[in-house]
Design a protein around this motif. Structure first.
Motif, short mmCIF file in Angstrom:
data_model
loop_
_atom_site.label_atom_id
_atom_site.label_comp_id
_atom_site.label_asym_id
_atom_site.label_seq_id
_atom_site.Cartn_x
_atom_site.Cartn_y
_atom_site.Cartn_z
N ALA A 48 0.83 -1.21 0.00
CA ALA A 48 0.00 0.00 0.00
C ALA A 48 0.86 1.26 0.00
N ALA A 49 2.01 1.20 0.66
CA ALA A 49 2.89 2.36 0.72
C ALA A 49 3.40 2.78 -0.66
N SER A 50 3.37 1.86 -1.61
CA SER A 50 3.86 2.15 -2.96
C SER A 50 2.74 2.54 -3.92
N ARG A 51 1.53 2.63 -3.42
CA ARG A 51 0.36 2.84 -4.28
C ARG A 51 -0.19 4.25 -4.15
N SER A 52 -0.93 4.66 -5.15
CA SER A 52 -1.71 5.88 -5.09
C SER A 52 -3.09 5.53 -5.64
N GLY A 53 -3.98 6.47 -5.71
CA GLY A 53 -5.30 6.18 -6.24
C GLY A 53 -6.17 5.46 -5.24
N THR A 54 -6.91 4.46 -5.72
CA THR A 54 -7.86 3.75 -4.87
C THR A 54 -7.40 2.32 -4.61
N PHE A 115 -15.93 2.23 -8.01
CA PHE A 115 -14.72 2.90 -7.56
C PHE A 115 -13.49 2.49 -8.37
N THR A 116 -13.67 1.64 -9.36
CA THR A 116 -12.54 1.15 -10.17
C THR A 116 -12.03 2.25 -11.08
N PRO A 117 -10.79 2.12 -11.56
CA PRO A 117 -9.87 1.01 -11.37
C PRO A 117 -9.08 1.14 -10.06
N PHE A 118 -8.66 -0.01 -9.54
CA PHE A 118 -7.92 -0.05 -8.29
C PHE A 118 -6.42 -0.17 -8.56
N SER A 119 -5.64 0.47 -7.71
CA SER A 119 -4.19 0.31 -7.81
C SER A 119 -3.72 -0.89 -6.98
N LEU A 120 -4.54 -1.26 -5.98
CA LEU A 120 -4.26 -2.46 -5.18
C LEU A 120 -5.61 -3.04 -4.76
N MET A 138 -11.02 -4.81 -12.94
CA MET A 138 -11.11 -3.86 -11.84
C MET A 138 -9.77 -3.21 -11.52
N LEU A 139 -8.69 -3.75 -12.08
CA LEU A 139 -7.35 -3.24 -11.79
C LEU A 139 -6.85 -2.32 -12.88
N GLU A 140 -6.16 -1.26 -12.48
CA GLU A 140 -5.48 -0.41 -13.45
C GLU A 140 -4.24 -1.13 -13.95
N ALA A 141 -3.69 -0.69 -15.07
CA ALA A 141 -2.42 -1.24 -15.55
C ALA A 141 -1.37 -1.02 -14.47
N GLY A 142 -0.66 -2.06 -14.10
CA GLY A 142 0.31 -1.98 -13.01
C GLY A 142 -0.31 -2.19 -11.64
N GLY A 143 -1.64 -2.35 -11.60
CA GLY A 143 -2.32 -2.61 -10.33
C GLY A 143 -2.00 -3.99 -9.79
N ILE A 144 -2.06 -4.12 -8.49
CA ILE A 144 -1.68 -5.37 -7.82
C ILE A 144 -2.89 -6.00 -7.16
N ALA A 145 -3.09 -7.30 -7.41
CA ALA A 145 -4.08 -8.08 -6.69
C ALA A 145 -3.35 -8.96 -5.68
N ALA A 193 -0.38 -10.72 -7.76
CA ALA A 193 -0.48 -10.68 -9.21
C ALA A 193 -0.55 -9.22 -9.67
N THR A 194 0.41 -8.82 -10.50
CA THR A 194 0.45 -7.46 -11.02
C THR A 194 -0.10 -7.44 -12.44
N ARG A 195 -1.04 -6.56 -12.69
CA ARG A 195 -1.69 -6.44 -14.01
C ARG A 195 -0.70 -5.84 -14.99
N ARG A 196 -0.48 -6.54 -16.08
CA ARG A 196 0.46 -6.04 -17.11
C ARG A 196 -0.13 -4.86 -17.85
#
Length: 196
Positions: A48-54, A115-120, A138-145, A193-196
């Protein structure tokens, strides 16, 4: 005589952030015998410390995962979570009352789609994990699940209770993700899992 440098073996620091402690207390009062492990929580905070957005949690329960996300997230990030049980959602909302960047909804996980897309995205509901296409969208590009509550398997494909764990296999092989399974305890693993 015991050596003064002797320390007790622990997997991580034993203190937890205040909001995490409060959600764990709610878990005990509500009779939840399982909640997000400290090891998973600390990983969520670090990510979470590396994320921004939602950032989001699917499967709020007593809010332990969301509290860990909050403990690491930058102040400008927002956190949203959905809990199916309206009474429990209300109790969790009360705990997060002073956390302006956390919103707890009463409803199923689809309530979070607006609320999408999510960064995490922290997913703690096995049935939802099976819907990889919806979660990927639901994930943005580079978003992490982060997918929790797997039982470690030393086989490929992963075998649990004599059957292939098709959900884990799907997440680890889907070309939309760079994914890895992490052992967090001898009896528990999770997938990042990180979204490509």
């Amino acid at each position: 005589m015991q050596c003064p440098c002797h320390t007790e073996r622990v997997s991580a620091p034993t203190d937890v952030p205040d909001l995490v402690a409060r959600t764990l207390d709610l878990s005990r009062r509500r009779g939840f015998i399982t909640s997000t492990r400290h090891e998973t929580g600390r990983l969520l905070a670090a990510l979470a410390a590396s994320r921004s957005g939602t950032l989001a949690e699917l499967g709020t329960g007593c809010g332990v995962g969301s509290a860990w996300l909050h403990s690491g997230a930058p102040k400008e990030a927002s956190i949203v979570s959905a809990e199916l049980d309206p009474d429990l959602a209300e109790d969790v909302q009360e705990i997060f009352g002073d956390a302006e960047n956390v919103r707890v909804l009463a409803g199923d996980w689809s309530a979070l789609e607006e609320f999408t897309p999510f960064s995490l995205l922290f997913v703690d509901v096995r049935d939802v994990m099976a819907d990889i296409d919806v979660l990927a969208d639901m994930l943005e590009a580079g978003g992490i699940a982060v997918l929790d509550d797997f039982v470690p398997s030393s086989f490929w494909p992963p075998i649990v209770d004599g059957q292939v764990d098709s959900i884990r296999e799907q997440w680890l092989t889907d070309e939309r993700f760079a994914a890895v399974e992490m052992l967090i305890d001898p009896d528990a693993s999770l997938i990042i899992a990180t979204r490509r």
